[in-house]
Scaffold this active site. Sequence first.
Site, PDB file in Angstrom:
ATOM      1  N   ASN A 154    -111.947 -17.620  -8.370  1.00 50.61           N
ATOM      2  CA  ASN A 154    -111.726 -18.969  -8.664  1.00 50.61           C
ATOM      3  C   ASN A 154    -112.714 -19.814  -9.375  1.00 50.61           C
ATOM      4  O   ASN A 154    -112.342 -20.691  -9.876  1.00 50.61           O
ATOM      5  CB  ASN A 154    -111.113 -19.737  -7.326  1.00 50.61           C
ATOM      6  CG  ASN A 154    -112.111 -19.629  -6.297  1.00 50.61           C
ATOM      7  OD1 ASN A 154    -112.116 -18.513  -5.738  1.00 50.61           O
ATOM      8  ND2 ASN A 154    -112.570 -20.623  -5.604  1.00 50.61           N
ATOM      9  N   GLN A 182    -105.240 -16.605  -8.097  1.00 49.98           N
ATOM     10  CA  GLN A 182    -105.542 -17.104  -9.367  1.00 49.98           C
ATOM     11  C   GLN A 182    -105.195 -16.309 -10.618  1.00 49.98           C
ATOM     12  O   GLN A 182    -105.076 -16.588 -11.745  1.00 49.98           O
ATOM     13  CB  GLN A 182    -107.300 -17.013  -9.460  1.00 49.98           C
ATOM     14  CG  GLN A 182    -107.837 -18.211  -8.728  1.00 49.98           C
ATOM     15  CD  GLN A 182    -107.759 -19.809  -9.298  1.00 49.98           C
ATOM     16  OE1 GLN A 182    -107.120 -19.854 -10.562  1.00 49.98           O
ATOM     17  NE2 GLN A 182    -107.532 -20.743  -8.361  1.00 49.98           N
ATOM     18  N   SER A 202     -99.946 -17.979  -4.978  1.00 49.57           N
ATOM     19  CA  SER A 202     -99.605 -19.257  -4.560  1.00 49.57           C
ATOM     20  C   SER A 202     -98.924 -20.013  -5.825  1.00 49.57           C
ATOM     21  O   SER A 202     -99.092 -19.929  -6.947  1.00 49.57           O
ATOM     22  CB  SER A 202    -100.590 -20.181  -4.289  1.00 49.57           C
ATOM     23  OG  SER A 202    -100.650 -21.465  -4.011  1.00 49.57           O
ATOM     24  N   THR A 240     -88.281 -22.934   9.445  1.00 49.32           N
ATOM     25  CA  THR A 240     -87.079 -23.311   8.697  1.00 49.32           C
ATOM     26  C   THR A 240     -87.814 -23.225   7.316  1.00 49.32           C
ATOM     27  O   THR A 240     -88.766 -23.902   6.874  1.00 49.32           O
ATOM     28  CB  THR A 240     -86.475 -24.403   8.763  1.00 49.32           C
ATOM     29  OG1 THR A 240     -85.788 -24.541  10.178  1.00 49.32           O
ATOM     30  CG2 THR A 240     -85.227 -24.578   7.782  1.00 49.32           C
ATOM     31  N   CYS A 330    -114.428 -24.987  -3.902  1.00 51.55           N
ATOM     32  CA  CYS A 330    -113.002 -25.531  -4.019  1.00 51.55           C
ATOM     33  C   CYS A 330    -112.743 -27.004  -3.191  1.00 51.55           C
ATOM     34  O   CYS A 330    -111.601 -27.256  -3.434  1.00 51.55           O
ATOM     35  CB  CYS A 330    -112.180 -24.507  -3.362  1.00 51.55           C
ATOM     36  SG  CYS A 330    -112.588 -24.341  -1.436  1.00 51.55           S
TER      37      CYS A 330
END
Length: 392
Positions: A154, A182, A202, A240, A330
Amino acid sequence: MSSPQRIYFDNAATSPLDPRVRSAMRPFQEERLGNPSSLHLEGRIAREAIELARAQVAALAGAEPAQVIFTSGGTEADNLALTGALAGAGKAAHIVTTAIEHPAVLETCRELQRGHGVTVTCLGVDADGCVDPGQLRAALRPQTRLVSVMAANNVTGVIQPVRALSAIARAHGARFHTDAVQAVGKVRLSLTDGDFDLLSLSGHKLHGPKGAGALIVRRREWLAAILHGGGQEQGLRSGTENVASIVGLGEAARLAMEERADESVRLVGLRERLLGGVLASIPGAYLIGHPQRRLPGHLCLGFAGLEGESMTLMLALDQAGVAVSTGSACSAHKASEPSYVLRAMGFDALRSRGALRITLGRFNTPDEVERFLTLLPAIVGQLRPISRRSVA
Ligand code: PLP
């Protein structure tokens, strides 16, 4: 003339939502409100949407839909991969990872070491930021259960040879996890072709929504749940489902799959124009990380004599209308600390604070690159005398 638009060159931090993803999500944020576990029509519509998204994410990772476990993002996928795979492995278990992993992997390894007595070996990298497969081979032990090496870093954008690393780990009888947060959508990665056994991704790094991600796992039985409850996601991730975000992640995966090849060529063109322009116009500018083995839109740059000033440089660019990040960390609260990634590449403490990360994405244009190239030399030029004074 109105003031020029801001330039967003921080796609590795998060990437703008694609309008097509937003359109796919909208019905599930508005009228389609069923719980996918419900048996009535509303529930069945939500379930169908989730299963479509699962197939879309699976296709992007060369996997089967049943091998996709939806999570709240990359961090949770990494936690599930490592903690879930090591559950019950006993104190003798051993993990191999690298010194340049994201904290979602490194901190999870530390926790496994602290709380469960697992032994962790951290591989180093060379001056270009690359992991050496020979070092992995040498680090393996009979007790090695898992190897976790990121697909692309990253900070530097450097791509790791995951297929070779995966083959070494698997031949040894260990499982191979890659944090591909990434890399997914930019680099082709396939479970079927043996690039990994477990992979984290992600949504918000591929023009999808924040708060949605997935862990791909070759065999569900390899993992124990880290969240307990109603048994959703094959019992591995109770709670959920975030239906709208999962739908968005699926659409983002579909678009990445369709557009990856052309997009990659376009981004490499923009990246090389930007790099060439910076190197030609700013004396002492240098590229950090391997020149070719890097993500299409990712640059990490240093400026000789300005190494302690990357934060000031980033803030000056922000003032001038450009969003980039320092290569340090980060999280904003660590942004002025030396980067452990650059330290691992052999940079000294000062140079490890000196990187500027510029990451291009789907919505960046050649015009933005040209505007950036007119702004940056002047800003670096203004900061250099300050830096010299502060050193004196
Ligand atoms: N892994 C890597 C390599 C990342 O770059 C990031 C985010 O920056 C993460 C994991 C965490 O992902 P998320 O923000 O979805 O939790």
